[in-house]
Design an enzyme around this catalytic site. Structure first.
Site, PDB file in Angstrom:
ATOM      1  N   THR A  99      43.468  43.394  44.616  1.00 28.27           N
ATOM      2  CA  THR A  99      43.655  41.967  44.391  1.00 28.27           C
ATOM      3  C   THR A  99      43.859  41.769  42.895  1.00 28.27           C
ATOM      4  O   THR A  99      42.939  41.978  42.101  1.00 28.27           O
ATOM      5  CB  THR A  99      42.433  41.163  44.871  1.00 28.27           C
ATOM      6  OG1 THR A  99      42.296  41.325  46.287  1.00 28.27           O
ATOM      7  CG2 THR A  99      42.619  39.679  44.568  1.00 28.27           C
ATOM      8  N   LYS A 174      46.405  35.665  49.015  1.00 26.02           N
ATOM      9  CA  LYS A 174      45.006  36.095  48.870  1.00 26.02           C
ATOM     10  C   LYS A 174      44.214  35.142  47.993  1.00 26.02           C
ATOM     11  O   LYS A 174      43.099  34.728  48.350  1.00 26.02           O
ATOM     12  CB  LYS A 174      44.973  37.513  48.282  1.00 26.02           C
ATOM     13  CG  LYS A 174      43.575  38.030  47.917  1.00 26.02           C
ATOM     14  CD  LYS A 174      42.694  38.233  49.140  1.00 26.02           C
ATOM     15  CE  LYS A 174      41.265  38.620  48.755  1.00 26.02           C
ATOM     16  NZ  LYS A 174      41.166  39.988  48.245  1.00 26.02           N
ATOM     17  N   LYS A 249      36.071  36.972  40.377  1.00 25.17           N
ATOM     18  CA  LYS A 249      37.371  37.491  39.934  1.00 25.17           C
ATOM     19  C   LYS A 249      38.516  36.774  40.648  1.00 25.17           C
ATOM     20  O   LYS A 249      39.480  36.315  40.003  1.00 25.17           O
ATOM     21  CB  LYS A 249      37.446  38.983  40.205  1.00 25.17           C
ATOM     22  CG  LYS A 249      38.825  39.594  40.044  1.00 25.17           C
ATOM     23  CD  LYS A 249      38.888  40.969  40.677  1.00 25.17           C
ATOM     24  CE  LYS A 249      40.324  41.406  40.893  1.00 25.17           C
ATOM     25  NZ  LYS A 249      40.423  42.686  41.610  1.00 25.17           N
TER      26      LYS A 249
END
Length: 306
Positions: A99, A174, A249
């Protein structure tokens, strides 16, 4: 491509990558792997992954190279500075399941194409539990042909793969998904803490909200209080699961994209701040649902919630 046995290079064999590589072995593929942490590499070898000795040796012998790394700079560095693209055979498909920032994903795709390779960004949702159980969801960005070639491999590691569009689209999906998740978990946690202050039992609130308009994944699958959902991290003292620093994050990536695009995401930006603070403090080793404890502590101190 068909679902014929391939030689898969897998680089990054941590809490997510290790189980994913093991599931490819279980599906009958020849899997070569590398990780800079000896213990992680040893665990993968125990699961049937072969270890050629380096990332470049892994890529050189593979039909498809899968990477699962912590950040975009590591993906880009591995591709170029550490010679992964130069080591691979022309036309090798590179599938990055990390990611990372959308811009980094597009840069990685461009670097792969410039080197004569093909590329797909395919980040995952489902956490460590999903990686171990092969129930991950993959969000893929890149060409239709690349997605079709990767799809049988993704199916061996997960339950669903969605082709979201061109390069970077998987990463875009995502971070948007996890912005929803992060905001939802904060909302669910605040509701339980409010319910506690009003004398409402956890089970009663769960029984109502799980079958009413408050129903969401953060409540019914990853409930932040112990009891109502036996498999949730709340019943394991908030051991991840999906670790709070990873949520911080992802929300940071979403916040950066929102600012860059001039998109008004007031709740998303606030969620990013809350998770950044939580991950830097008591939540450093906890599941992201553990943020309920930060909300509860702040409430008991009479300060700002969370």
């Amino acid at each position: 491509m068909s679902d014929a046995i391939r030689t898969i290079g897998f680089i990054g064999l941590g809490h997510m990558g290790g189980p994913m590589a093991a599931n490819l072995v279980k599906a009958g593929h020849r899997v070569l792997g590398h990780d800079i942490v000896p213990e992680l590499l040893a665990a993968a070898v125990d699961a049937g992954v072969a270890a050629p000795g380096s990332a470049t040796a892994t890529a050189a012998a593979a039909d498809v190279v899968i990477t699962m790394l912590p950040a975009g700079r590591q993906v880009l560095g591995l591709y170029a500075d550490e010679g992964l693209l130069a080591a691979a055979r022309p036309g090798t498909l590179f599938v990055d399941c990390s990611t990372i920032d959308v811009a980094d994903a597009r840069a990685a795709h461009a670097a792969a194409v410039a080197a004569g390779m093909r590329a797909l960004d395919a980040p995952v949702s489902g956490g460590v539990v999903g990686a171990e159980a092969a129930t991950l969801t993959f969000m893929a960005g890149g060409g239709a042909a690349e997605f079709a070639e990767a799809e049988p491999l993704l199916a061996a590691m997960g339950k669903k793969a969605v082709h979201c569009g061109g390069e970077g689209a998987g990463q875009a999906a995502k971070i948007c998904n996890n912005m929803i998740l992060g905001i939802s978990m904060i909302a669910v946690s605040e509701a339980f803490v409010l319910g506690e202050s009003l004398g409402l039992s956890h089970q009663a609130l769960f029984d109502v909200a799980s079958t009413a308009s408050g129903q969401c994944w953060a409540l019914t699958s990853n409930c932040p209080v112990p009891g109502p959902v036996p498999g949730s991290p709340a019943n394991r003292d908030y051991r991840p699961g999906f670790a709070a620093p990873l949520m911080a994050k992802d929300l940071g990536l979403a916040a950066r994209a929102a600012r860059a695009g001039g998109v008004h995401t007031e709740l998303g930006l606030r969620a990013a701040e809350l998770y950044a603070d939580f991950a830097a403090d008591s939540g450093a080793t906890e599941d992201f649902s553990g943020i309920i404890r930060a909300i509860r502590d702040a409430s008991q101190k009479g300060g700002d919630q969370a």
